[in-house]
Design a protein around this motif. Structure first.
Motif, PDB file in Angstrom:
ATOM      1  N   GLY A  41       0.826  -1.205   0.000  1.00  0.00           N
ATOM      2  CA  GLY A  41       0.000   0.000   0.000  1.00  0.00           C
ATOM      3  C   GLY A  41       0.863   1.258   0.000  1.00  0.00           C
ATOM      4  N   GLN A  42       1.999   1.198   0.690  1.00  0.00           N
ATOM      5  CA  GLN A  42       2.902   2.352   0.767  1.00  0.00           C
ATOM      6  C   GLN A  42       4.346   1.857   0.716  1.00  0.00           C
ATOM      7  OE1 GLN A  42       2.768   4.518   4.485  1.00  0.00           O
ATOM      8  NE2 GLN A  42       3.829   6.288   3.667  1.00  0.00           N
ATOM      9  N   THR A  43       5.172   2.534  -0.053  1.00  0.00           N
ATOM     10  CA  THR A  43       6.590   2.190  -0.098  1.00  0.00           C
ATOM     11  C   THR A  43       7.407   3.432   0.255  1.00  0.00           C
ATOM     12  OG1 THR A  43       6.203   0.545  -1.818  1.00  0.00           O
ATOM     13  CG2 THR A  43       8.464   1.321  -1.558  1.00  0.00           C
ATOM     14  N   ILE A  44       8.358   3.259   1.162  1.00  0.00           N
ATOM     15  CA  ILE A  44       9.237   4.380   1.540  1.00  0.00           C
ATOM     16  C   ILE A  44      10.669   3.976   1.221  1.00  0.00           C
ATOM     17  CG2 ILE A  44      10.118   5.765   3.467  1.00  0.00           C
ATOM     18  CD1 ILE A  44       7.391   5.274   4.865  1.00  0.00           C
ATOM     19  N   ASP A  45      11.355   4.782   0.423  1.00  0.00           N
ATOM     20  CA  ASP A  45      12.764   4.504   0.124  1.00  0.00           C
ATOM     21  C   ASP A  45      13.632   5.128   1.221  1.00  0.00           C
ATOM     22  OD1 ASP A  45      15.237   3.943  -0.840  1.00  0.00           O
ATOM     23  OD2 ASP A  45      15.021   5.068  -2.725  1.00  0.00           O
ATOM     24  N   CYS A  46      14.303   4.284   1.980  1.00  0.00           N
ATOM     25  CA  CYS A  46      15.127   4.783   3.095  1.00  0.00           C
ATOM     26  C   CYS A  46      16.475   5.310   2.610  1.00  0.00           C
ATOM     27  CB  CYS A  46      15.345   3.679   4.125  1.00  0.00           C
ATOM     28  SG  CYS A  46      13.810   3.111   4.876  1.00  0.00           S
TER      29      CYS A  46
END
Ligand code: FE2
Length: 423
Positions: A41-46
């Motif tokens: 649902g959500q992707t965060i690139d660290c």
């Protein structure tokens, strides 16, 4: 998957795992591995930033936070004057006012990465305002933080009538942990008897123990050895914590080293509270002036699990503080002289997995199956977290994003300043 964190440096107990992806489903971490390709649902690139389990404050007094100056200012800055102010202020409080101040301080802590807090509640009050307020908050704020409450007898248990009843009342109302303050009892015998009461209540109720132990500069304050002996006798091991233990700073080395060996063998945890200890202890010293911290580095070397608490946030004993556990760890690093490369990492561990062990948290950490309580730091390593004290850009509680912070940006002559060393 609900959320995937890509390209994270994962803060583990030992070596970090570089460029891992972390998948979160519901309240749980579903996987930590390279190149997770599942839909989310959500992707965060660290982008190589450090992802850790939530920070943990193992020792704070949420019933006193933000009370500095409300009754009157502590002009001397001493523990003694702080106790006088607190005694005058205590009966004037209301449950709602305690909750309002605590709520504000909790959000400061959460915004700076904390997901677990062990708070003390002063039980020396027949109305039990502190316990009531904190029990209510423990439930109301469960969406952002997990709170453990220690029944804490600020004045003592044995040295005045009604002390035992007040402790039992707080525990009956729902406090999770049995506290104490044996060095504050009038005699050594009363202090010893208070430790027996604490262990009896904990054993009977199946609760953990967290005692303010030997929080004085007097080298004759030796209740830690009593706690260690009872921990052994009753087989309570890691469910017991001794907080402060600052008298250990002043013990002779022969006694201190013998005691540290027993502490390690008992598996009892120690919580250091650098902010309060450094500023409140050794006030009667001239120079050289003792540091007033427990022997954190030596305890760790002996194999003891040592953690860190914030202790005070703008209360009658300490007018400063903003609920910043990285700041507390940084102070411990400096005062304990833990500047070896591995020791710096250990200071980060003391506000993460070592505190988790101290609080008896299960399912903590960045691992498949753990509760998804995570922090993304705007820094790449444990050491850089301690050096820079970066923003916690994202804070998750049970898989929900509960706090976001935009990193500060500085420019010098129009050029952006980067606080990493670069290449
Ligand atoms: Fe304390």
């Amino acid at each position: 998957m609900d959320i995937i964190l890509k390209n994270a440096n994962v803060a583990h107990r030992d070596e970090p795992v570089r460029n891992a992806d972390i998948a979160i489903k519901g309240e749980t971490i579903a996987a930590v591995e390279a190149n997770i390709t599942a839909e989310a649902g959500q992707t965060i690139d660290c982008g190589g930033r450090l992802v850790s389990g939530s920070l943990i404050d193992a020792h704070v007094h949420l019933d006193a936070v933000l009370a500095a100056g409300l009754e009157r200012d502590n002009q001397s800055g001493t523990l003694h004057e702080g106790i006088e102010i607190w005694t005058d202020f205590k009966p004037k409080r209301t449950v709602e006012a305690i909750k309002e101040r605590a709520r504000r301080a909790i959000d400061w802590e959460v915004a700076q990465g904390a997901g677990f807090i062990r708070t003390h509640a002063d039980v020396c009050d027949d109305a039990q305002l502190s316990t009531q307020a904190l029990v209510e908050l423990r439930d109301e704020l469960r969406d952002r933080v997990d709170i453990q409450i220690v029944a804490f007898p600020q004045v003592g248990i044995k040295s005045f009538p009604g002390g035992e009843k007040q402790m039992r009342d707080s525990l009956d109302m729902g406090a999770d942990v049995v506290g104490g303050i044996p060095h504050n009892e009038v005699t050594r015998e009363a202090g010893h008897a208070s430790v027996m009461f604490i262990f009896d209540e904990a054993e009977k109720r199946g609760l953990k123990i967290d005692v303010h132990c030997d929080e004085v500069d007097d080298s004759h304050a030796r209740f830690l050895e009593v706690m260690v002996e009872q921990t052994f006798q009753r087989g309570m091991g890691a469910s017991v914590t001794a907080s402060h233990c600052v008298a250990m700073h002043s013990y002779n080395n022969a006694y201190a080293y013998r005691l540290m060996g027993w502490v390690a063998r008992s598996e009892l945890n120690v919580t250091a509270n650098p902010f309060d200890n450094i500023i409140l202890q050794a006030r009667e010293d001239s120079y050289p002036k003792r540091r007033g911290m427990t022997r954190g580095k030596e305890l760790l070397q002996a194999g003891v699990n040592v953690g860190i608490g914030h202790d005070s946030i703008m209360d009658p004993w300490y007018p400063l503080g903003r609920g910043d556990m990285v700041d507390a760890a940084s102070l411990a690093l400096h005062v304990c002289q833990m500047s070896g490369v591995e020791e710096i990492d250990t200071c980060f561990d003391m506000i993460t997995w070592r505190n988790a062990q101290n609080l008896g948290l299960e399912n903590y950490g960045v691992a498949s199956g753990a509760q998804a309580d995570l922090v993304i730091f705007d820094a790449a390593s444990k050491a850089d977290v301690l050096r820079i004290n970066p923003a916690c850009t994202h804070v998750f509680k049970r898989g929900q994003l509960v706090s976001e912070t935009k990193p500060a940006e500085s420019t010098v002559m129009g050029g952006r300043v980067d606080f990493t060393r670069g290449n």
